[in-house]
Design an enzyme around this catalytic site. Structure first.
Site, short mmCIF file in Angstrom:
data_model
loop_
_atom_site.label_atom_id
_atom_site.label_comp_id
_atom_site.label_asym_id
_atom_site.label_seq_id
_atom_site.Cartn_x
_atom_site.Cartn_y
_atom_site.Cartn_z
N HIS A 117 0.85 -1.19 0.00
CA HIS A 117 0.00 0.00 0.00
C HIS A 117 0.88 1.24 0.00
O HIS A 117 1.96 1.23 0.60
CB HIS A 117 -0.91 0.02 1.24
N GLU A 156 -7.84 -5.20 -0.15
CA GLU A 156 -8.40 -5.94 -1.28
C GLU A 156 -8.33 -7.45 -1.12
O GLU A 156 -9.08 -8.18 -1.74
CB GLU A 156 -7.70 -5.54 -2.58
N1 ACO Z 1 3.75 -7.60 -4.67
C1 ACO Z 1 5.07 -7.65 -4.88
N2 ACO Z 1 5.88 -6.57 -4.78
C2 ACO Z 1 5.31 -5.41 -4.45
C3 ACO Z 1 3.93 -5.29 -4.20
C4 ACO Z 1 3.14 -6.44 -4.32
N3 ACO Z 1 1.83 -6.41 -4.12
N4 ACO Z 1 3.64 -4.00 -3.91
C5 ACO Z 1 4.80 -3.33 -3.96
N5 ACO Z 1 5.81 -4.19 -4.28
C6 ACO Z 1 7.23 -3.86 -4.41
C7 ACO Z 1 7.50 -3.21 -5.74
O1 ACO Z 1 7.80 -4.16 -6.72
C8 ACO Z 1 8.69 -2.35 -5.39
O2 ACO Z 1 9.84 -3.19 -5.34
P1 ACO Z 1 11.26 -2.68 -5.88
O3 ACO Z 1 11.73 -1.71 -4.84
O4 ACO Z 1 12.05 -3.94 -5.96
O5 ACO Z 1 11.02 -2.03 -7.21
C9 ACO Z 1 8.41 -1.89 -3.96
O6 ACO Z 1 7.55 -2.89 -3.41
C10 ACO Z 1 7.73 -0.54 -3.88
O7 ACO Z 1 6.61 -0.54 -4.76
P2 ACO Z 1 5.95 0.76 -5.37
O8 ACO Z 1 5.26 0.41 -6.63
O9 ACO Z 1 6.92 1.89 -5.40
O10 ACO Z 1 4.92 1.11 -4.24
P3 ACO Z 1 3.68 2.06 -4.43
O11 ACO Z 1 3.48 2.76 -3.16
O12 ACO Z 1 3.81 2.90 -5.64
O13 ACO Z 1 2.52 1.00 -4.73
C11 ACO Z 1 0.61 -0.33 -4.68
C12 ACO Z 1 1.43 0.75 -3.94
C13 ACO Z 1 0.27 0.15 -6.10
C14 ACO Z 1 -0.69 -0.57 -3.93
C15 ACO Z 1 1.45 -1.64 -4.74
O14 ACO Z 1 1.75 -2.10 -3.45
C16 ACO Z 1 0.77 -2.73 -5.56
O15 ACO Z 1 0.91 -2.75 -6.78
N6 ACO Z 1 -0.01 -3.65 -4.88
C17 ACO Z 1 -0.74 -4.66 -5.60
C18 ACO Z 1 -2.06 -4.09 -6.14
C19 ACO Z 1 -3.08 -3.86 -5.04
O16 ACO Z 1 -3.27 -4.70 -4.17
N7 ACO Z 1 -3.76 -2.70 -5.12
C20 ACO Z 1 -4.79 -2.33 -4.16
C21 ACO Z 1 -4.29 -1.24 -3.26
S1 ACO Z 1 -5.47 -0.80 -2.04
C22 ACO Z 1 -6.54 0.22 -2.86
O17 ACO Z 1 -6.20 0.94 -3.75
C23 ACO Z 1 -7.93 0.26 -2.41
#
Ligand code: ACO
Length: 514
Positions: free
Chosen positions: A399, A452
């Site tokens: 998140h 989620e």
């Molecule tokens: N699975 C695996 N790796 C992840 C996940 C995940 N669910 N989420 C983040 N990471 C990793 C990224 O790959 C990144 O790794 P890196 O440093 O090796 O590149 C690191 O964690 C940081 O990720 P960012 O994309 O910079 O984090 P951001 O804050 O932009 O993303 C997000 C948040 C979009 C929710 C992300 O965690 C994600 O894609 N989750 C999966 C989708 C999801 O569940 N969305 C629902 C969110 S809740 C809502 O909106 C109601």
């Protein structure tokens, strides 16, 4: 950069004084109040006439994000021994220091004494320096942590794992109140009395009916795009609703008129969803049930029969928990659209569009697909390891704001446990494996279960089809979006940020077409 004008001036010419200051032993709340009252972005922390630190808006953002207590002292959060500039230095030197270090404020010190402060704002005032050019570097990608508005609707404290609607803990509201009560809270700023609850229900009941012209058009929407996700069909239906009901630009409406439209849209969205789903499956549309509450009625209109009480309550708790959540992408989108003065339906349609992205709102069905693919707990480890190693994202984890347990996932896990069943057991075991593997393969990223993951589990257990997971989310979030739309419209300024241009330097000669 148009900094020529700064050349002739010294820091003394442009600095602000007297300086708004604080002492190290004051509370940050007192210092923040002073900053707000004096409309300044920082206070210099003084000991007598010496500058010993600086506390800026950015520090306040940091401490808010950390969930710090307002009784914390300034000395706990200030930057000690800040860089300073002399009053006889050229203004360009002050500008260079601000730009080089990413500061927005530098104290002006003469012979050890604090005599003024120079801010980026002072420099821009005299030099018309383009803010985007110099400040864009300071804005984190994805606007992470950037405060873009003030709101009284609610907030999220990511490090604490806490969020609230108005002044109440949102999880506690989901545990103890009805959705209508929370809807009332968001729109009115306070929870209803029993009499107000009944009056609100009476007011909402007729608003749930789909206007005849829109109802007549729904089969056409479904016929034209039979395989479109229901959320896309909802987007089209809400657009049509606004046009049919003659929604005019929010800029031209009185607050009461906009509020009436907001209530209408919130009330009718579940009915639209039920109708679209049933039409898509060749079933007859079910009218709203006058005796059922929001959540029970939603399930009734979807499934055609009155739901079991425990399913209605579980879905209601899910809906309450997702009504609002700070400046998430769809809420921000709705506010940006409202800031242009556009009509309320346009803003809700924009919100739905933002929610339709897998990184925001369509994760629950993907999380369910993941659980279905994993199937049995012994397959969880290899499946998840492979997904992460391949660079995939586990849906329902991670998140932007929460760097600890998402309180919504904790709530929904307990709701899922109450409902019980093998799928719930599998979800809990998969969650454990996922958390362990995320900690191993993505160390330091602080990835936890988000709302989620259990959203899909709860809705599935209550008979909501997976294609309706995100539309159901859209239904409750419409209440949050519209509360924000009303707030934005009530005190509006066009939201119009800047971008940093990074393309080939202009102006290039325009080539003739060949
Ligand atoms: N699975 C695996 N790796 C992840 C996940 C995940 N669910 N989420 C983040 N990471 C990793 C990224 O790959 C990144 O790794 P890196 O440093 O090796 O590149 C690191 O964690 C940081 O990720 P960012 O994309 O910079 O984090 P951001 O804050 O932009 O993303 C997000 C948040 C979009 C929710 C992300 O965690 C994600 O894609 N989750 C999966 C989708 C999801 O569940 N969305 C629902 C969110 S809740 C809502 O909106 C109601």
């Amino acid at each position: 950069m148009a900094a020529a004008d700064t050349n002739a001036r010294t820091v003394a010419d442009i600095m602000s004084h007297p300086v708004v200051s604080a002492t190290a032993d004051e509370t940050v709340a007192t210092a923040a109040d002073r900053m707000r009252e004096q409309s300044v972005g920082s206070v210099v922390v003084v000991d007598g006439d010496r500058a010993i630190g600086i506390l800026t808006e950015r520090d306040l953002v940091r401490l808010a994000a950390a969930g710090a207590a307002s009784t914390d002292l300034v000395e706990q959060w200030m930057t000690r021994d800040p860089d300073s500039v002399a009053p006889d230095a050229e203004a360009t030197a002050a500008f260079a220091s601000l730009a080089e270090h990413g500061y927005r404020h530098i104290p002006v010190v003469d012979d050890g004494r604090l005599v003024g402060i120079v801010s980026m704002r002072d420099l821009m005032r005299i030099a018309q320096i383009q803010p985007a050019e110099q400040l864009a570097h300071e804005v984190p990608r994805g606007l992470e942590g950037v405060i873009v508005a003030e709101t009284t609707i609610g907030d999220v404290r990511g490090l604490e794992g806490f969020y609230h609607y108005r002044q109440y803990n949102a999880v506690e509201l989901a545990e103890t109140r009805t959705l209508e009560d929370v809807w009332y809270l968001l729109f009115n700023g306070e929870l209803p009395s029993l009499a107000e609850r009944h009056a609100f229900a009476d007011h909402i009941r007729p608003l749930r009916e789909i206007p005849p012209a829109v109802l007549a058009a729904l089969p056409e929407i479904v016929r034209t795009a039979p395989d479109a996700p229901p959320l896309d069909q909802l987007r089209t239906a809400v657009s049509l609703l606004g046009a049919t009901l003659g929604f005019r630009p929010s800029l031209d409406l009185l607050a009461e008129e906009l509020r009436a439209q907001a209530l209408r849209v919130c009330a009718v969205v579940p009915t639209l969803l039920g109708a679209l789903y049933r039409l898509q499956h060749g079933q007859t549309v079910v009218d709203p049930h006058p005796d059922l509450s929001y959540a029970a009625n939603y399930l009734y209109m979807l499934q055609g029969t009155a739901p079991e009480e425990e399913h209605a309550r579980a879905v209601e708790q899910y809906l309450i928990s997702t009504i609002d959540h700070g400046f998430n992408a769809s809420t921000f989108t709705a506010r940006v659209i409202t800031s242009t003065g556009a009509d309320l339906a346009a803003a809700v349609v924009g919100g739905i569009g933002a929610l339709s992205g897998p990184l925001h709102g369509t994760a629950p069905s993907r999380a369910k697909e993941m659980l279905d693919e994993i199937g049995t707990v012994d397959k969880a480890e290899p499946w998840i390891r492979d997904a992460i190693v391949q660079g995939g994202r586990l849906m329902g984890f991670g998140h932007r704001v929460y760097k600890t347990d998402d309180p919504r996932s904790v709530l929904l896990r307990s709701v899922a446990e109450r409902l019980g069943g093998p799928k719930v057991d599998l979800a809990k075991e998969v969650e454990q494996v996922a958390l362990e593997l995320l900690a191993e393969l993505k160390p330091g990223r602080k990835l936890y279960t988000n709302v989620e993951f259990y959203a899909g589990v709860v809705m599935d257990a209550c008979g909501v089809p997976s294609e309706m997971f995100t539309p159901t989310f859209a239904s409750s979030r419409t209440i949050g979006w519209t509360a924000h739309i009303l707030e934005q419209a009530a005190d509006n300024r066009l939201i119009r940020p800047s971008a940093q241009y990074v393309g080939p330097p202009p102006p290039q000669p325009v080539p003739t077409a060949e």
